[in-house]
Write a protein that holds these residues in place. Structure first.
Motif, PDB file in Angstrom:
ATOM      1  N   THR A 168      46.470  28.361  54.068  1.00 45.21           N
ATOM      2  CA  THR A 168      47.296  27.461  53.261  1.00 45.21           C
ATOM      3  C   THR A 168      46.428  26.352  52.684  1.00 45.21           C
ATOM      4  N   SER A 169      46.418  26.253  51.355  1.00 47.70           N
ATOM      5  CA  SER A 169      45.534  25.297  50.691  1.00 47.70           C
ATOM      6  C   SER A 169      45.775  25.378  49.191  1.00 47.70           C
ATOM      7  N   GLN A 170      45.064  24.545  48.451  1.00 47.43           N
ATOM      8  CA  GLN A 170      45.032  24.690  46.995  1.00 47.43           C
ATOM      9  C   GLN A 170      43.698  25.329  46.622  1.00 47.43           C
TER      10      GLN A 170
ATOM     11  N   LYS B 299      28.574  33.778  48.125  1.00 49.59           N
ATOM     12  CA  LYS B 299      29.411  32.928  48.961  1.00 49.59           C
ATOM     13  C   LYS B 299      28.969  31.476  48.801  1.00 49.59           C
ATOM     14  N   GLY B 300      29.923  30.595  48.911  1.00 51.67           N
ATOM     15  CA  GLY B 300      29.644  29.180  48.744  1.00 51.67           C
ATOM     16  C   GLY B 300      29.317  28.496  50.052  1.00 51.67           C
ATOM     17  N   ASP B 301      29.505  27.172  50.058  1.00 50.29           N
ATOM     18  CA  ASP B 301      29.115  26.361  51.210  1.00 50.29           C
ATOM     19  C   ASP B 301      30.113  26.464  52.345  1.00 50.29           C
ATOM     20  N   LEU B 302      31.377  26.738  52.013  1.00 49.70           N
ATOM     21  CA  LEU B 302      32.417  26.810  53.033  1.00 49.70           C
ATOM     22  C   LEU B 302      32.707  28.267  53.336  1.00 49.70           C
ATOM     23  N   SER B 303      32.635  28.606  54.606  1.00 47.30           N
ATOM     24  CA  SER B 303      32.914  29.979  55.008  1.00 47.30           C
ATOM     25  C   SER B 303      34.360  30.326  54.676  1.00 47.30           C
TER      26      SER B 303
ATOM     27  N   TYR C  65      36.976  26.944  44.300  1.00 47.01           N
ATOM     28  CA  TYR C  65      36.946  25.845  45.255  1.00 47.01           C
ATOM     29  C   TYR C  65      38.244  25.855  46.056  1.00 47.01           C
ATOM     30  N   GLN C  66      38.153  25.405  47.314  1.00 46.57           N
ATOM     31  CA  GLN C  66      39.325  25.204  48.144  1.00 46.57           C
ATOM     32  C   GLN C  66      39.488  23.707  48.360  1.00 46.57           C
ATOM     33  N   GLN C  67      40.708  23.234  48.198  1.00 47.97           N
ATOM     34  CA  GLN C  67      40.969  21.804  48.329  1.00 47.97           C
ATOM     35  C   GLN C  67      42.204  21.594  49.183  1.00 47.97           C
ATOM     36  N   ASP C  68      42.017  20.981  50.345  1.00 49.67           N
ATOM     37  CA  ASP C  68      43.144  20.613  51.192  1.00 49.67           C
ATOM     38  C   ASP C  68      43.635  19.226  50.789  1.00 49.67           C
ATOM     39  N   PRO C  69      44.905  18.885  51.052  1.00 49.38           N
ATOM     40  CA  PRO C  69      45.441  17.600  50.602  1.00 49.38           C
ATOM     41  C   PRO C  69      44.597  16.419  51.059  1.00 49.38           C
ATOM     42  N   GLY C  70      44.230  15.567  50.118  1.00 49.91           N
ATOM     43  CA  GLY C  70      43.456  14.379  50.454  1.00 49.91           C
ATOM     44  C   GLY C  70      42.030  14.649  50.873  1.00 49.91           C
ATOM     45  N   MET C  71      41.580  15.861  50.626  1.00 49.67           N
ATOM     46  CA  MET C  71      40.236  16.220  51.076  1.00 49.67           C
ATOM     47  C   MET C  71      39.358  16.564  49.877  1.00 49.67           C
ATOM     48  N   GLU C  72      38.071  16.663  50.179  1.00 49.62           N
ATOM     49  CA  GLU C  72      37.133  17.005  49.106  1.00 49.62           C
ATOM     50  C   GLU C  72      37.252  18.469  48.725  1.00 49.62           C
TER      51      GLU C  72
END
Lengths: 111, 114
Positions: free
Chosen positions: A86-88, A57-61, A35-42
């Protein structure tokens, strides 16, 4: 103790570099996820695997790729890192009905 | 397709007060429901889950949630919060069939005020 491990925890890297984020689990779970998670985001699913040699592949390209050569190992690779990467990044595994077990995450900064 | 709506992005509450974090879902099939907690700079940890049976589910750290099929809700509650409960909470849904991919809500930040 059964668990899921992600390395590195933090990574700062220059644009254009190739990077691999590691994820390993000791629980024998067939299903694994990134999973990719940006600050304060889902959380956004970018890759998943239902077993060895299975990747989707998942839902996010995403420009990343994954491999699943062994049950316990599910690395994610970026061939050429960009600031937009840049992300978590969170790795998880699961077995039927028991929800996900997450790793501690890798916080990636591309400068 | 399934989706999850967490109605509050932030919930401030005083220490030792009760709290309810709201979650509604939509799905055309039966569902499994989960609540996860994320502390700063950490991954997500499973708080509790509903698969079937009793609609009141108890989890770790004194949290509980109630599955309400008619209202398609799965609200999280705690009767008395502690400073250490300050974190982000994610509601999630998956279908029991197929590959059980999980869809997460956008999260609710719980801030416990001393």
């Amino acid at each position: 103790e059964a668990d899921i491990y992600q390395t590195p925890r933090y990574l700062v890297i220059g644009t254009g570099k190739k990077i691999t984020l590691e994820c390993s689990q000791t629980m024998g779970h067939d299903k694994m996820y990134w999973y990719q998670q940006d600050p304060g985001m889902e959380l956004h699913l970018i890759h998943y695997s239902y077993g060895v040699n299975s990747t989707e592949k998942g839902d996010l390209s995403s420009e990343s790729t994954v491999s699943r050569i062994r049950t316990e190992h599910f690395p994610l690779t970026l061939e050429s890192a960009r600031p937009s990467h840049t992300s978590q990044y969170l790795c998880a595994s699961s077995e039927y009905g028991n929800g996900y077990t997450f790793g501690s995450g890798t916080r990636l900064t591309v400068v | 397709a399934q989706s999850v709506t967490q109605l509050d992005s932030q919930v401030p509450v005083f220490e030792e007060a009760p709290v309810e974090l709201r979650c509604n879902y939509s799905s055309s099939v039966s569902v499994y429901l989960f609540w996860y907690v994320q502390y700063p700079n950490q991954g997500l940890q499973l708080l509790l889950k509903y698969l079937s049976g009793s609609t009141l589910v108890k989890g770790i750290n004194g949290f509980e949630a109630e599955f309400n099929k008619s209202q398609t809700s799965f609200h999280l509650r705690k009767p008395s919060v502690h400073i250490s409960d300050t974190a982000e909470y994610f509601c999630a849904v998956s279908d029991p069939e197929g590959y059980q991919k999980v869809t997460f809500g956008t999260g609710t930040k719980l801030q416990v005020i001393p």
